[in-house]
Design an enzyme around this catalytic site. Structure first.
Site, PDB file in Angstrom:
ATOM      1  N   ASP A   1      44.383  41.598  42.571  1.00 22.55           N
ATOM      2  CA  ASP A   1      43.092  41.722  43.230  1.00 22.55           C
ATOM      3  C   ASP A   1      43.080  43.183  42.981  1.00 22.55           C
ATOM      4  O   ASP A   1      43.806  43.902  43.560  1.00 22.55           O
ATOM      5  CB  ASP A   1      43.056  40.932  44.292  1.00 22.55           C
ATOM      6  CG  ASP A   1      41.416  42.133  44.998  1.00 22.55           C
ATOM      7  OD1 ASP A   1      40.736  43.091  43.978  1.00 22.55           O
ATOM      8  OD2 ASP A   1      41.111  41.235  45.692  1.00 22.55           O
TER       9      ASP A   1
ATOM     10  N   CYS B   1      42.011  45.229  35.554  1.00 20.19           N
ATOM     11  CA  CYS B   1      40.951  43.902  34.757  1.00 20.19           C
ATOM     12  C   CYS B   1      41.085  43.556  33.222  1.00 20.19           C
ATOM     13  O   CYS B   1      40.530  43.715  32.465  1.00 20.19           O
ATOM     14  CB  CYS B   1      39.363  44.066  34.757  1.00 20.19           C
ATOM     15  SG  CYS B   1      38.795  44.126  36.806  1.00 20.19           S
TER      16      CYS B   1
ATOM     17  N   CYS C   1      30.457  46.598  29.813  1.00 16.27           N
ATOM     18  CA  CYS C   1      29.868  46.036  28.384  1.00 16.27           C
ATOM     19  C   CYS C   1      28.286  45.663  28.876  1.00 16.27           C
ATOM     20  O   CYS C   1      28.408  44.278  28.548  1.00 16.27           O
ATOM     21  CB  CYS C   1      30.709  44.729  27.418  1.00 16.27           C
ATOM     22  SG  CYS C   1      30.816  42.909  28.163  1.00 16.27           S
TER      23      CYS C   1
END
Ligand SMILES: C[S@@+](CC[C@H](N)C(=O)[O-])C[C@H]1O[C@@H](n2cnc3c(N)ncnc32)[C@H](O)[C@@H]1O
Length: 426
Positions: free
Chosen positions: A296, A248, A368
Site C-alpha cells: 500500500d 502505483c 490520467c
C-alpha cells in the site's frame, strides 16, 4: 457463439456487473479464433459504450415495458443491434438476422420475435437519434458534463468531442536498443507510416497496427504507450544510481520507461496483486529488473525498511476522465461521488509518499484525469499544507497553471496531469 451474443455478454458484464470493458471484452474474445471477428466484437462493444444514452433512448422507446432480471441481457442485445443499425455499414438485414440468432444462442428463444420486431421498427422509422438533452446530445452523463463545464467554461464541448474520437496508437522506443530515428526507419521499411512525438521516445503511428507486425516488438524494441504517459519518465528524469519508487506501478508502463532511461534501483509497488503480474511480464519482455512489491503506497513503513527515495513517481489512482476515448465504459462505471473519494485517497497517498522522499528529492504527481479536484486543486492544497514542498515549473504548462494539464487530443495525446514537487534540502 455469434459475435452479437458475445457483445451482449460483454456489455451486460459492464453495465449490470460493473466489470471494466478491458476485462470483459478479452473474456468474450477468447471464443473467437479470427482476428477480424475479434475486431468487430471490439468495435460493437466500444461503440455501445460511446453512444449508450442515445441507444438506450432509442431501444426504450420501442418497448412497452422495461426488461428485468435475467432478461436484461436481451436488452443489452437490443443495444448491440441498434448500434449496428445506426453506426456501422453492416447491411440492416444482416445486422437484424444475426442479432435475432444471438437471442436464440443466448437461450431466449421466446424473445426472438421481440428482438426482430424492435430492430425492424428502428430500421423502418429511420428516426435520427435523439439529442433532446445534453446527456443525449453528448452521450455523456450529466455529472461529467457539469464538472467539465465548471473546469473548462470555454472548451468543455471540445473536450467531450475529443473523448469520442478513436485514439491513435503510440509506441515508446526502447532507447537501450536503438535510437528513435533508427526505429522510425525500420517502421518505414516495414511500410508502417509513423512520426516522432513531442516527448523524446514517443512515436505516433498513422493507423493502429497489430503489435506482431511491429519490427522486433517481441524482442523489446518498442512498447505500446500513449504519448502523454511517456512524459512521466522524462519529467521525473531519474539519474544513474538513484533509488526510485514507482508508488502505483501496475501494469508497469512507466516503471519500464524509467528503467530504460537510467541505471536506477527501482521499487515498483502496487496494491493490486493480480495487476502486478503484468509489471513482471513487461519487465521480462524488456529484460529489465526492479524490486516488485505488493503493498500500500499509503503505508510504506509496512513493506519497506530501506532508505528514503531520491525520486518518487506517484501515478495516482484517479477517475481516468482523460482517457475516456480509450475506455468509454468509464462514463458508466464511475459515479460523481467517486471524485471526492478519489481525491481523498490521492491526498492520503501523496502525504504519505512525501514522508519517504529524501530531502532535496523530487516527486512527480501524475493522473490520467482532467478534473481539477484530482489535479491542480489537489496540488494547490498540498503546497498549502506542506512547508518543505515547492512546485517546479514544467516548460509546456501555461504560466498561470498549477502543474501541466494535458487535455485529450492535444498533439494526439490522452488527457493527463503532471506536477513536479521538490522537497527542500533540509
Ligand atoms: C493509474 S494506475 C497506474 C499505472 C502505471 N503507473 C503504469 O504506467 O502502468 C493506478 C494504480 O494504482 C494502484 N493503487 C491504487 N491504490 C493504491 C495504493 N493505496 N497503493 C498502491 N497502489 C495503489 C492501482 O492498483 C493501479 O494499478
Amino acid at each position: 457463439m455469434n459475435i452479437r451474443a458475445l457483445a451482449a455478454k460483454a456489455v451486460y458484464d459492464v453495465l449490470e456487473r460493473g466489470v471494466s470493458l478491458s476485462v470483459a471484452l478479452p473474456q468474450q474474445q477468447q471464443a473467437l479464433a479470427n482476428g477480424k471477428d475479434k475486431a468487430l466484437l471490439a468495435e460493437i462493444c466500444y461503440g455501445v459504450m460511446r453512444a449508450l444514452p442515445q441507444l438506450d433512448n432509442c431501444v426504450s422507446d420501442c418497448l412497452s415495458k422495461p426488461f428485468k432480471g435475467k432478461q436484461r441481457i436481451i436488452y443489452q442485445l437490443l443495444l448491440v443491434g441498434c448500434y449496428q443499425l445506426y453506426f456501422t455499414r453492416i447491411p440492416a438485414h444482416a445486422a437484424i438476422s444475426e442479432t435475432a440468432e444471438a437471442c436464440r444462442q443466448l437461450k431466449f428463444e421466446g424473445m426472438v420475435k421481440v428482438v426482430n420486431g424492435v430492430l425492424r421498427t428502428i430500421q423502418r422509422n429511420e428516426t435520427p437519434l435523439s439529442e433532446a438533452n445534453d446527456t443525449l446530445k453528448f452521450n455523456t452523463p450529466a455529472w461529467i458534463i457539469k464538472r467539465l463545464q465548471q473546469a473548462y467554461p470555454d472548451d468543455w464541448q471540445a473536450v467531450i468531442e475529443q473523448s469520442h474520437q478513436r485514439p491513435p496508437m503510440w509506441l515508446r522506443n526502447n532507447r537501450r536498443g536503438q535510437t528513435r530515428d533508427a526505429y522510425l526507419a525500420q517502421l518505414q521499411q516495414a511500410d508502417i507510416s509513423a512520426s516522432a512525438g513531442s516527448s523524446p521516445d514517443a512515436i505516433l503511428l498513422e493507423s493502429p497496427k497489430d503489435v506482431a507486425l511491429l519490427p522486433h516488438f517481441f524482442d523489446g524494441a518498442v512498447s505500446v504507450q500513449d504519448g502523454a504517459a511517456q512524459w512521466a519518465a522524462t519529467l521525473l528524469a531519474p539519474q544513474d544510481g538513484e533509488l526510485v519508487l514507482d508508488a502505483c506501478a501496475a501494469p508497469g508502463g512507466k516503471s519500464c520507461h524509467l528503467l530504460e532511461q537510467a541505471d536506477i534501483n527501482l521499487v515498483a509497488v502496487d496494491f493490486d496483486e493480480a495487476r502486478l503480474q503484468r509489471v513482471k511480464d513487461n519487465l521480462q519482455r524488456l529484460q529489465l529488473s526492479a524490486e516488485v512489491i505488493h503493498g500500500d503506497a499509503a503505508n510504506i513503513d509496512a513493506w519497506w525498511q530501506g532508505n528514503k527515495f531520491d525520486r518518487i513517481l506517484l501515478d495516482a489512482p484517479c477517475s481516468a476522465t482523460g482517457v475516456i476515448r480509450r475506455h468509454p465504459d468509464i462514463k458508466w462505471l464511475r459515479k460523481s461521488q467517486d471524485i471526492e473519494e478519489l481525491a481523498q485517497l490521492q491526498r492520503q497517498i501523496l502525504d504519505h509518499c512525501w514522508q519517504w522522499l529524501q530531502p532535496g528529492g523530487q516527486l512527480l504527481y501524475a493522473t490520467c484525469s482532467i478534473l481539477p479536484q484530482e489535479n491542480a486543486q489537489q496540488i494547490q492544497a498540498f503546497l498549502e499544507r506542506t512547508k518543505d514542498a515547492t512546485l517546479l515549473p514544467i516548460a509546456q504548462q501555461s504560466p498561470a497553471e498549477i502543474g501541466w494539464q494535458i487535455l485529450p487530443g492535444t498533439q494526439g495525446m490522452d488527457g493527463f496531469y503532471y506536477a513536479i514537487l521538490q522537497k527542500s534540502a533540509q
